[in-house]
Design a protein around this motif. Structure first.
Motif, PDB file in Angstrom:
ATOM      1  N   CYS A   1      64.222  41.479  54.569  1.00 40.14           N
ATOM      2  CA  CYS A   1      64.707  40.777  53.438  1.00 40.14           C
ATOM      3  C   CYS A   1      65.785  39.848  53.854  1.00 40.14           C
ATOM      4  O   CYS A   1      66.015  38.924  53.032  1.00 40.14           O
ATOM      5  CB  CYS A   1      65.301  41.741  52.219  1.00 40.14           C
ATOM      6  SG  CYS A   1      66.861  42.953  52.782  1.00 40.14           S
ATOM      7  N   CYS A   2      66.294  39.708  54.992  1.00 41.51           N
ATOM      8  CA  CYS A   2      67.036  38.781  55.319  1.00 41.51           C
ATOM      9  C   CYS A   2      67.130  38.526  57.035  1.00 41.51           C
ATOM     10  O   CYS A   2      66.698  39.381  57.547  1.00 41.51           O
ATOM     11  CB  CYS A   2      68.572  39.026  54.749  1.00 41.51           C
ATOM     12  SG  CYS A   2      69.210  40.749  55.721  1.00 41.51           S
TER      13      CYS A   2
ATOM     14  N   CYS B   1      68.831  41.405  59.285  1.00 41.11           N
ATOM     15  CA  CYS B   1      67.982  42.829  59.313  1.00 41.11           C
ATOM     16  C   CYS B   1      66.806  42.584  59.865  1.00 41.11           C
ATOM     17  O   CYS B   1      66.307  43.423  60.744  1.00 41.11           O
ATOM     18  CB  CYS B   1      67.675  43.408  57.917  1.00 41.11           C
ATOM     19  SG  CYS B   1      66.539  42.697  57.006  1.00 41.11           S
TER      20      CYS B   1
ATOM     21  N   HIS C   1      67.221  48.070  54.287  1.00 41.31           N
ATOM     22  CA  HIS C   1      66.721  46.691  54.368  1.00 41.31           C
ATOM     23  C   HIS C   1      65.210  46.747  54.238  1.00 41.31           C
ATOM     24  O   HIS C   1      64.568  47.832  54.869  1.00 41.31           O
ATOM     25  CB  HIS C   1      67.432  45.843  55.374  1.00 41.31           C
ATOM     26  CG  HIS C   1      68.510  45.258  54.796  1.00 41.31           C
ATOM     27  ND1 HIS C   1      68.948  44.090  54.366  1.00 41.31           N
ATOM     28  CD2 HIS C   1      69.796  45.921  54.804  1.00 41.31           C
ATOM     29  CE1 HIS C   1      70.058  43.949  54.219  1.00 41.31           C
ATOM     30  NE2 HIS C   1      70.869  45.103  54.090  1.00 41.31           N
TER      31      HIS C   1
ATOM     32  N   GLN D   1      58.343  35.331  54.616  1.00 37.10           N
ATOM     33  CA  GLN D   1      58.737  34.519  53.568  1.00 37.10           C
ATOM     34  C   GLN D   1      57.701  33.754  53.077  1.00 37.10           C
ATOM     35  O   GLN D   1      57.372  33.475  52.077  1.00 37.10           O
ATOM     36  CB  GLN D   1      59.950  33.726  53.516  1.00 37.10           C
ATOM     37  CG  GLN D   1      61.249  34.486  53.965  1.00 37.10           C
ATOM     38  CD  GLN D   1      62.515  33.344  53.598  1.00 37.10           C
ATOM     39  OE1 GLN D   1      62.661  32.727  54.640  1.00 37.10           O
ATOM     40  NE2 GLN D   1      63.409  33.845  52.956  1.00 37.10           N
TER      41      GLN D   1
END
Length: 193
Positions: free
Chosen positions: A123-124, A127, A120, A178
């Protein structure tokens, strides 16, 4: 000579823009630490655990944020190294002395390692939580070995708090990355000229 070529090879994968982002995030991490640590002592003082385990959730988020923005392997390690060099360069050795190099660098190495193992890149939320948790627990273990040497039960309490605060810091870093990636040139939301 071989070490110099190794460093050069590592740095070649980063653009000048990446390096500027890494330097800026490193500086923000160092600048935030003296503001956050005293506030965390208010929470951790009555629990008789080191204040850094809570504060670490905030200042380790900078490492996760850098990894999320730059998105290249080795970013977190480089952030840790730059932070350690900034601490040495500013003359603020703190209570860790020469061990500052390890206590700042190894959490970054841990973040890079965990992101590599789970494949990863911040990205989320999951993680990012794991990356923040790993960074703060690594830092807390190192500080315990170098400085505190807590008995087992307080150490487990401190590491549990470090895991939670580090994970929450990782989620904050994910959300911030983000937002930042929406305005950077490689982000989907960039509306440059």
């Amino acid at each position: 000579m071989a070490e110099l070529q190794c460093w050069r090879k590592m740095l070649d994968k980063f653009s000048i823009f990446d390096l500027i982002v890494i330097a800026m995030i490193s500086a923000l991490g160092i600048a935030s630490k003296p503001l956050i640590v005293p506030l965390s002592h208010i929470i951790t003082g009555p629990l008789l655990i080191p204040g850094g385990v809570v504060a670490g959730g905030f200042y380790m988020l900078w490492i996760v944020l850098g990894a999320g923005i730059v998105g290249k392997p080795g970013t977190a390690t480089l952030l840790g190294i730059v932070q350690a060099l900034m601490v040495f360069g500013s003359g603020i050795f703190g209570s860790h002395g020469a061990m500052t190099l390890l206590s700042y660098t190894l959490p970054g190495v841990a973040v890079d390692l965990i992101l590599y193992l789970i494949k990863h890149k911040v990205c989320c939320p999951a993680c990012a939580f794991l990356a923040g948790l790993t960074a703060n627990v690594t830092g807390s273990v190192l500080v315990n070995i170098i400085y505190f040497r807590l008995p087992f039960v307080p150490l487990m309490l401190a590491l549990s708090v470090a895991a939670l605060s580090g994970g929450l810091g990782g989620i904050i870093a994910f959300r911030a990355s983000q937002l930042v990636n929406k305005i950077l040139p490689w982000g989907k939301g960039f509306k440059g000229s």
